[in-house]
Scaffold this active site. Structure first.
Site, mmCIF file in Angstrom:
data_model
loop_
_atom_site.group_PDB
_atom_site.id
_atom_site.type_symbol
_atom_site.label_atom_id
_atom_site.label_comp_id
_atom_site.label_asym_id
_atom_site.label_seq_id
_atom_site.Cartn_x
_atom_site.Cartn_y
_atom_site.Cartn_z
ATOM 1 N N LYS A 41 -16.938 -126.222 -37.621
ATOM 2 C CA LYS A 41 -15.879 -127.001 -36.981
ATOM 3 C C LYS A 41 -14.772 -126.096 -36.429
ATOM 4 O O LYS A 41 -14.299 -126.292 -35.324
ATOM 5 C CB LYS A 41 -15.296 -128.019 -37.966
ATOM 6 C CG LYS A 41 -16.237 -129.194 -38.182
ATOM 7 C CD LYS A 41 -15.673 -130.202 -39.146
ATOM 8 C CE LYS A 41 -16.655 -131.362 -39.279
ATOM 9 N NZ LYS A 41 -16.099 -132.488 -40.029
ATOM 10 N N GLU A 52 -9.211 -116.294 -34.010
ATOM 11 C CA GLU A 52 -10.016 -115.160 -33.548
ATOM 12 C C GLU A 52 -11.434 -115.281 -34.125
ATOM 13 O O GLU A 52 -12.394 -115.214 -33.403
ATOM 14 C CB GLU A 52 -9.340 -113.848 -33.986
ATOM 15 C CG GLU A 52 -10.012 -112.584 -33.531
ATOM 16 C CD GLU A 52 -10.051 -112.427 -32.010
ATOM 17 O OE1 GLU A 52 -9.369 -113.171 -31.295
ATOM 18 O OE2 GLU A 52 -10.795 -111.540 -31.559
ATOM 19 N N ARG A 63 -11.735 -118.889 -44.360
ATOM 20 C CA ARG A 63 -10.709 -117.937 -43.914
ATOM 21 C C ARG A 63 -10.645 -117.978 -42.397
ATOM 22 O O ARG A 63 -11.672 -117.788 -41.725
ATOM 23 C CB ARG A 63 -11.081 -116.555 -44.417
ATOM 24 C CG ARG A 63 -9.941 -115.613 -44.481
ATOM 25 C CD ARG A 63 -10.271 -114.427 -45.358
ATOM 26 N NE ARG A 63 -10.068 -114.669 -46.777
ATOM 27 C CZ ARG A 63 -10.587 -113.924 -47.739
ATOM 28 N NH1 ARG A 63 -11.363 -112.908 -47.442
ATOM 29 N NH2 ARG A 63 -10.335 -114.205 -49.010
ATOM 30 N N GLU A 70 -10.119 -124.488 -49.994
ATOM 31 C CA GLU A 70 -8.920 -123.700 -49.683
ATOM 32 C C GLU A 70 -9.108 -123.042 -48.324
ATOM 33 O O GLU A 70 -10.113 -122.354 -48.102
ATOM 34 C CB GLU A 70 -8.690 -122.623 -50.743
ATOM 35 C CG GLU A 70 -7.423 -121.810 -50.458
ATOM 36 C CD GLU A 70 -7.240 -120.655 -51.425
ATOM 37 O OE1 GLU A 70 -6.359 -120.748 -52.288
ATOM 38 O OE2 GLU A 70 -7.993 -119.664 -51.313
ATOM 39 N N THR A 110 -8.143 -107.435 -47.604
ATOM 40 C CA THR A 110 -9.518 -107.038 -47.906
ATOM 41 C C THR A 110 -9.540 -105.732 -48.706
ATOM 42 O O THR A 110 -10.246 -105.604 -49.709
ATOM 43 C CB THR A 110 -10.329 -106.882 -46.589
ATOM 44 O OG1 THR A 110 -10.185 -108.085 -45.849
ATOM 45 C CG2 THR A 110 -11.796 -106.629 -46.832
HETATM 46 P P1 0O2 Z 1 -10.921 -114.484 -54.708
HETATM 47 O O1 0O2 Z 1 -11.816 -113.483 -55.316
HETATM 48 O O2 0O2 Z 1 -10.442 -114.072 -53.351
HETATM 49 O O3 0O2 Z 1 -11.490 -115.870 -54.708
HETATM 50 P P2 0O2 Z 1 -2.797 -117.078 -59.064
HETATM 51 O O4 0O2 Z 1 -2.250 -118.200 -59.878
HETATM 52 O O5 0O2 Z 1 -1.743 -116.331 -58.256
HETATM 53 O O6 0O2 Z 1 -3.676 -116.145 -59.820
HETATM 54 P P3 0O2 Z 1 -4.023 -119.144 -57.470
HETATM 55 O O7 0O2 Z 1 -3.257 -120.137 -58.248
HETATM 56 O O8 0O2 Z 1 -5.486 -119.368 -57.379
HETATM 57 O O9 0O2 Z 1 -3.791 -117.677 -57.986
HETATM 58 O O10 0O2 Z 1 -3.429 -119.219 -56.048
HETATM 59 P P4 0O2 Z 1 -3.079 -118.136 -54.972
HETATM 60 O O11 0O2 Z 1 -2.064 -117.185 -55.484
HETATM 61 O O12 0O2 Z 1 -2.712 -118.943 -53.806
HETATM 62 O O13 0O2 Z 1 -4.421 -117.321 -54.731
HETATM 63 C C1 0O2 Z 1 -5.532 -117.899 -54.159
HETATM 64 C C2 0O2 Z 1 -6.336 -116.858 -53.417
HETATM 65 O O14 0O2 Z 1 -5.487 -116.157 -52.498
HETATM 66 C C3 0O2 Z 1 -6.917 -115.768 -54.278
HETATM 67 O O15 0O2 Z 1 -8.102 -116.227 -54.844
HETATM 68 C C4 0O2 Z 1 -7.126 -114.665 -53.248
HETATM 69 O O16 0O2 Z 1 -8.241 -114.939 -52.432
HETATM 70 C C5 0O2 Z 1 -5.882 -114.798 -52.405
HETATM 71 N N1 0O2 Z 1 -4.804 -113.959 -52.947
HETATM 72 C C6 0O2 Z 1 -3.703 -114.363 -53.603
HETATM 73 N N2 0O2 Z 1 -2.941 -113.331 -53.940
HETATM 74 C C7 0O2 Z 1 -3.554 -112.226 -53.490
HETATM 75 C C8 0O2 Z 1 -3.249 -110.810 -53.525
HETATM 76 O O17 0O2 Z 1 -2.233 -110.371 -54.033
HETATM 77 N N3 0O2 Z 1 -4.150 -109.974 -52.921
HETATM 78 C C9 0O2 Z 1 -5.281 -110.426 -52.329
HETATM 79 N N4 0O2 Z 1 -6.104 -109.527 -51.783
HETATM 80 N N5 0O2 Z 1 -5.607 -111.744 -52.292
HETATM 81 C C10 0O2 Z 1 -4.760 -112.611 -52.852
HETATM 82 P P5 0O2 Z 1 -8.684 -115.560 -56.152
HETATM 83 O O18 0O2 Z 1 -9.457 -116.592 -56.886
HETATM 84 O O19 0O2 Z 1 -7.582 -114.905 -56.925
HETATM 85 O O20 0O2 Z 1 -9.634 -114.438 -55.643
#
Ligand code: 0O2
Length: 267
Positions: A23, A41, A78, A140, A153
Site C-alpha cells: 500500500k 523514498e 519502516r 508500528e 541501522t
Molecule cells: P527492534 O529490534 O528494532 O524491533 P522502550 O520502552 O524504549 O524500550 P518501546 O516502548 O517499544 O521501547 O518503544 P520505542 O522507544 O518507541 O521503540 C520502538 C522501536 O523503535 C524499537 O523497537 C526500535 O526499532 C526503535 N528504537 C527506539 N529507540 C531506539 C534507539 O535508541 N536506537 C535504535 N536504533 N532504534 C530505536 P525494539 O523492539 O526496541 O527493537
C-alpha cells in the site's frame, strides 16, 4: 506457549506487513508514474522474530496471554523519506486513510531520544482478512529520513554487538554522529526545492520517453506504413539527442494523435 501456536499467531502479522508495504509502495509508484514528487523514498517491513518478542516480553514483564495487546510492533513498517518535511506529509497521509486507525504517535523527531535516535512512530490498528477470518492487529509504522535511518541501522547493529551495553566512548561517538545526521537533514532541507525540481524534471523526462517508446511500439505493431514508423523513430532519436523537453512533449502529443487514428493508444 507451544511452537505451533506461534505460526498461527504470526500469519496475520505477516499478511499485514505484506499488505502495508504494498500500500505504501503504491504511493511511490503512483507519484513516479505521474512524474510528481513522492514524500516516500522507499518502504520496508518485517515481522518481529519470535526470540525478539520473547525478549521484549521478558524485559517489560508481559505475560504470554497479553503479548499481542502489549507488544505493538510485532508487525513493523519502516517508511523512509528524503527530507524531514516529508515525514509530516506521510503522517498526514496515514491520518487520512480509512484502512488503518491511529492508536497513538511518538515524535522522536522533535523529541530526540537520549541515545540520539530520531524517528516518528505511529501505532495503528489494521484489519487483516485471513483464511481463518478477520483479525484486527496492531502495527508500528516508523517514519524517518535517509540520514536518520542510516544512523539507526548502525546503532541497532552496535546494540546487538554489545548486548545493549555499548561502551561509553562509542556511545559518545554515536551521539556526535546523530548530531551530524541531524545537520545533514537540516542542510538538505535548505536546498530541498532545488533537489525536488531536479528530481521531478528527471522523472518527468523519463516518463515522456517511456510514453514515446510505448507509442512507437504500438504504432509499429498496427501501422501499415513502415516508412512512416522509421521516420518517426529517426525523429525520436534526433529529439532525444537534442534533449529539449518541450520538443519531446510535443512529439509525444503527435504520436498520441497517430496512435488514436490507429486505435492503439495506451492508457
Ligand atoms: P527492534 O529490534 O528494532 O524491533 P522502550 O520502552 O524504549 O524500550 P518501546 O516502548 O517499544 O521501547 O518503544 P520505542 O522507544 O518507541 O521503540 C520502538 C522501536 O523503535 C524499537 O523497537 C526500535 O526499532 C526503535 N528504537 C527506539 N529507540 C531506539 C534507539 O535508541 N536506537 C535504535 N536504533 N532504534 C530505536 P525494539 O523492539 O526496541 O527493537
Amino acid at each position: 506457549m507451544e511452537t505451533y501456536m506461534w505460526r498461527e499467531i504470526l500469519i496475520p502479522y505477516e499478511q499485514a506487513v505484506n499488505e502495508l508495504v504494498i500500500k505504501f509502495e503504491s504511493i511511490v509508484n503512483e507519484s513516479r508514474r505521474l512524474g510528481t514528487y513522492s514524500p516516500i523514498e522507499f518502504v520496508t517491513g518485517r515481522v518481529k522474530k519470535i526470540s525478539s518478542i520473547l525478549e521484549k516480553a521478558k524485559k517489560k514483564q508481559i505475560s504470554m496471554s497479553y503479548i499481542e495487546e502489549e507488544i505493538e510492533d510485532i508487525a513493523g513498517i519502516r517508511i523512509i523519506c528524503q527530507f524531514v518535511e516529508d515525514i509530516d506529509r506521510v503522517v498526514e497521509l496515514i491520518h487520512k486513510r480509512n484502512d488503518m486507525e491511529v492508536k497513538y504517535e511518538k515524535d522522536y523527531v522533535q523529541n530526540t531520544k537520549k541515545s540520539g535516535y530520531r524517528s516518528y512512530h505511529i501505532i495503528v490498528y489494521y484489519n487483516v482478512h485471513t483464511a481463518l477470518g478477520e483479525k484486527r492487529i496492531q502495527a508500528e509504522i516508523q517514519i524517518r529520513t535517509l540520514a536518520m535511518n542510516f544512523w539507526a541501522t548502525i546503532e541497532h547493529s552496535l546494540q546487538y554487538k554489545y548486548g545493549h551495553n555499548i561502551p561509553v566512548a562509542i556511545q559518545n561517538r554515536l551521539i556526535r554522529s546523530a548530531e551530524a545526521a541531524h545537520m545533514l537533514d537540516q542542510e538538505m532541507s535548505k536546498i530541498r526545492d532545488e533537489i525536488m525540481d531536479a528530481q521531478n524534471s528527471f522523472q518527468y523526462k523519463s516518463n515522456i520517453i517511456a510514453d514515446i517508446l510505448n507509442n512507437l511500439q504500438n504504432i509499429k505493431k498496427k501501422g501499415d506504413d513502415i516508412h512512416e514508423v522509421d521516420q518517426l523513430q529517426d525523429e525520436f532519436y534526433r529529439l532525444w539527442e537534442e534533449g529539449n523537453l518541450e520538443k519531446l512533449v510535443a512529439f509525444n502529443k503527435h504520436l498520441d494523435n497517430i496512435a488514436e487514428v490507429y486505435r492503439v493508444q495506451s492508457l
